[in-house]
Design a protein around this motif. Structure first.
Motif, PDB file in Angstrom:
ATOM      1  N   CYS A 207       0.813  -1.326   0.294  1.00  0.00           N
ATOM      2  CA  CYS A 207       0.778  -0.477   0.084  1.00  0.00           C
ATOM      3  C   CYS A 207       0.654   0.962   0.197  1.00  0.00           C
ATOM      4  CB  CYS A 207      -0.335   0.163   1.564  1.00  0.00           C
ATOM      5  SG  CYS A 207      -2.001   1.242   1.322  1.00  0.00           S
ATOM      6  N   TRP A 208       0.399   2.263  -1.508  1.00  0.00           N
ATOM      7  CA  TRP A 208       1.862   2.964  -1.398  1.00  0.00           C
ATOM      8  C   TRP A 208       0.193   4.246  -1.234  1.00  0.00           C
ATOM      9  CZ3 TRP A 208       5.726   2.312  -5.366  1.00  0.00           C
ATOM     10  CH2 TRP A 208       7.242   1.248  -4.903  1.00  0.00           C
ATOM     11  N   VAL A 209       1.095   5.445  -1.007  1.00  0.00           N
ATOM     12  CA  VAL A 209       0.152   7.063  -1.049  1.00  0.00           C
ATOM     13  C   VAL A 209       0.923   8.283  -1.075  1.00  0.00           C
ATOM     14  CG1 VAL A 209      -1.729   5.883   0.739  1.00  0.00           C
ATOM     15  CG2 VAL A 209      -0.305   7.824   1.363  1.00  0.00           C
ATOM     16  N   ILE A 210       0.236   8.798  -1.962  1.00  0.00           N
ATOM     17  CA  ILE A 210       0.770  10.183  -2.375  1.00  0.00           C
ATOM     18  C   ILE A 210       0.240  11.499  -1.177  1.00  0.00           C
ATOM     19  CG2 ILE A 210       1.367  11.952  -4.385  1.00  0.00           C
ATOM     20  CD1 ILE A 210       0.574   9.553  -6.532  1.00  0.00           C
ATOM     21  N   ILE A 211       1.687  12.032  -1.398  1.00  0.00           N
ATOM     22  CA  ILE A 211       0.612  13.208  -0.288  1.00  0.00           C
ATOM     23  C   ILE A 211       2.246  14.340  -0.855  1.00  0.00           C
ATOM     24  CG2 ILE A 211       0.704  13.884   1.935  1.00  0.00           C
ATOM     25  CD1 ILE A 211       0.471  11.117   3.119  1.00  0.00           C
ATOM     26  N   LYS A 212       1.310  15.126  -1.164  1.00  0.00           N
ATOM     27  CA  LYS A 212       2.525  16.114  -1.928  1.00  0.00           C
ATOM     28  C   LYS A 212       3.321  15.973  -2.153  1.00  0.00           C
ATOM     29  CE  LYS A 212       3.330  19.749   0.795  1.00  0.00           C
ATOM     30  NZ  LYS A 212       4.278  21.023   2.095  1.00  0.00           N
TER      31      LYS A 212
ATOM     32  N   THR B 275      -3.193  13.950  -0.645  1.00  0.00           N
ATOM     33  CA  THR B 275      -2.786  15.249   0.428  1.00  0.00           C
ATOM     34  C   THR B 275      -4.303  15.780   0.672  1.00  0.00           C
ATOM     35  OG1 THR B 275      -1.190  14.845  -1.765  1.00  0.00           O
ATOM     36  CG2 THR B 275      -1.532  17.314  -0.230  1.00  0.00           C
ATOM     37  N   LYS B 276      -5.524  15.748   0.232  1.00  0.00           N
ATOM     38  CA  LYS B 276      -6.698  16.832   1.184  1.00  0.00           C
ATOM     39  C   LYS B 276      -6.873  15.537   2.099  1.00  0.00           C
ATOM     40  CE  LYS B 276      -8.448  18.372  -3.188  1.00  0.00           C
ATOM     41  NZ  LYS B 276      -8.813  19.546  -4.244  1.00  0.00           N
ATOM     42  N   LYS B 277      -6.626  15.082   1.463  1.00  0.00           N
ATOM     43  CA  LYS B 277      -8.034  13.421   3.171  1.00  0.00           C
ATOM     44  C   LYS B 277      -6.820  13.676   4.454  1.00  0.00           C
ATOM     45  CE  LYS B 277     -11.257  10.888   0.658  1.00  0.00           C
ATOM     46  NZ  LYS B 277     -11.551   9.092   0.911  1.00  0.00           N
ATOM     47  N   PHE B 278      -5.092  13.814   3.643  1.00  0.00           N
ATOM     48  CA  PHE B 278      -4.454  13.489   5.220  1.00  0.00           C
ATOM     49  C   PHE B 278      -4.133  15.015   5.586  1.00  0.00           C
ATOM     50  CE2 PHE B 278      -0.487  14.379   6.631  1.00  0.00           C
ATOM     51  CZ  PHE B 278       0.685  13.236   6.700  1.00  0.00           C
ATOM     52  N   PHE B 279      -4.359  15.973   5.262  1.00  0.00           N
ATOM     53  CA  PHE B 279      -4.364  17.029   5.893  1.00  0.00           C
ATOM     54  C   PHE B 279      -5.675  17.813   6.738  1.00  0.00           C
ATOM     55  CE2 PHE B 279      -0.553  17.643   3.292  1.00  0.00           C
ATOM     56  CZ  PHE B 279       0.582  17.695   4.346  1.00  0.00           C
TER      57      PHE B 279
ATOM     58  N   LYS C   5      -0.880  -1.706  10.108  1.00  0.00           N
ATOM     59  CA  LYS C   5      -1.134  -1.862  11.507  1.00  0.00           C
ATOM     60  C   LYS C   5      -1.123  -1.373  12.689  1.00  0.00           C
ATOM     61  CE  LYS C   5       2.385  -4.831  11.738  1.00  0.00           C
ATOM     62  NZ  LYS C   5       2.415  -6.232  12.001  1.00  0.00           N
ATOM     63  N   TYR C   6      -0.485  -0.066  12.410  1.00  0.00           N
ATOM     64  CA  TYR C   6      -0.454   0.775  13.739  1.00  0.00           C
ATOM     65  C   TYR C   6      -1.030   1.972  13.074  1.00  0.00           C
ATOM     66  CZ  TYR C   6       3.583  -2.417  13.886  1.00  0.00           C
ATOM     67  OH  TYR C   6       4.330  -3.698  14.204  1.00  0.00           O
ATOM     68  N   HIS C   7      -1.663   2.130  11.970  1.00  0.00           N
ATOM     69  CA  HIS C   7      -2.333   3.568  11.782  1.00  0.00           C
ATOM     70  C   HIS C   7      -3.738   3.891  13.147  1.00  0.00           C
ATOM     71  CE1 HIS C   7      -4.705   6.668  10.218  1.00  0.00           C
ATOM     72  NE2 HIS C   7      -3.732   7.412  10.425  1.00  0.00           N
ATOM     73  N   PRO C   8      -2.974   4.787  14.265  1.00  0.00           N
ATOM     74  CA  PRO C   8      -4.053   5.123  14.821  1.00  0.00           C
ATOM     75  C   PRO C   8      -5.580   5.034  14.629  1.00  0.00           C
ATOM     76  CG  PRO C   8      -2.535   6.500  14.967  1.00  0.00           C
ATOM     77  CD  PRO C   8      -2.543   6.045  14.161  1.00  0.00           C
ATOM     78  N   GLY C   9      -5.876   5.899  12.986  1.00  0.00           N
ATOM     79  CA  GLY C   9      -7.303   5.597  12.649  1.00  0.00           C
ATOM     80  C   GLY C   9      -8.004   4.365  12.335  1.00  0.00           C
ATOM     81  N   GLY C  10      -7.001   3.443  12.423  1.00  0.00           N
ATOM     82  CA  GLY C  10      -6.834   1.989  12.017  1.00  0.00           C
ATOM     83  C   GLY C  10      -6.318   2.072  10.143  1.00  0.00           C
ATOM     84  N   LYS C  11      -6.118   0.703   9.993  1.00  0.00           N
ATOM     85  CA  LYS C  11      -5.968   0.466   8.678  1.00  0.00           C
ATOM     86  C   LYS C  11      -6.654   0.481   7.290  1.00  0.00           C
ATOM     87  CE  LYS C  11      -6.333  -4.858   8.803  1.00  0.00           C
ATOM     88  NZ  LYS C  11      -5.169  -5.475   8.159  1.00  0.00           N
ATOM     89  N   LYS C  12      -7.837   0.205   7.924  1.00  0.00           N
ATOM     90  CA  LYS C  12      -8.782  -0.003   6.429  1.00  0.00           C
ATOM     91  C   LYS C  12      -8.749   1.240   6.240  1.00  0.00           C
ATOM     92  CE  LYS C  12     -12.239  -3.135   8.416  1.00  0.00           C
ATOM     93  NZ  LYS C  12     -13.808  -3.655   8.566  1.00  0.00           N
ATOM     94  N   ILE C  13      -8.737   3.058   6.499  1.00  0.00           N
ATOM     95  CA  ILE C  13      -8.531   4.372   5.810  1.00  0.00           C
ATOM     96  C   ILE C  13      -7.522   4.198   5.265  1.00  0.00           C
ATOM     97  CG2 ILE C  13      -7.835   5.456   7.852  1.00  0.00           C
ATOM     98  CD1 ILE C  13      -9.570   7.678   7.450  1.00  0.00           C
TER      99      ILE C  13
END
Length: 81
Positions: free
Chosen positions: A18-23, A52-56, A34-42
């Motif tokens: 799983c890769w994401v683009i941010i800025k 980028t938009k959702k991250f910020f 698996k360590y993401h505080p909001g859960g891995k599903k997001i």
């Protein structure tokens, strides 16, 4: 640092890959999910996309800076018009 196309990043959109683009940066969040505080599903929902938009919406710049060295694997190649 390596440069990726948007199409290359789009292929990395599932659990364990799983890769994401941010800025304009490409981040491999495969192991972090698996360590993401909001859960891995997001993160999995955003996999392969420019997030980028959702991250910020949920994080400040300090969060990106904190994980930059650990998770950033490259940048996105800018499309030529």
């Amino acid at each position: 640092m390596k440069t990726f196309t948007v199409e290359e990043v789009a292929k990395h959109n599932k659990e364990g890959d799983c890769w994401v683009i941010i800025k304009g940066g490409v981040y491999d969040v495969s192991k972090f999910a698996k360590y993401h505080p909001g859960g891995k599903k997001i993160l999995l929902r955003e996999g392969g996309k420019d997030s980028t938009k959702k991250f910020f919406m949920f994080h400040g710049k300090h969060v990106l800076k904190k994980y930059d060295k650990k998770l950033k694997i490259g940048t996105v190649l800018k499309a030529k018009l």
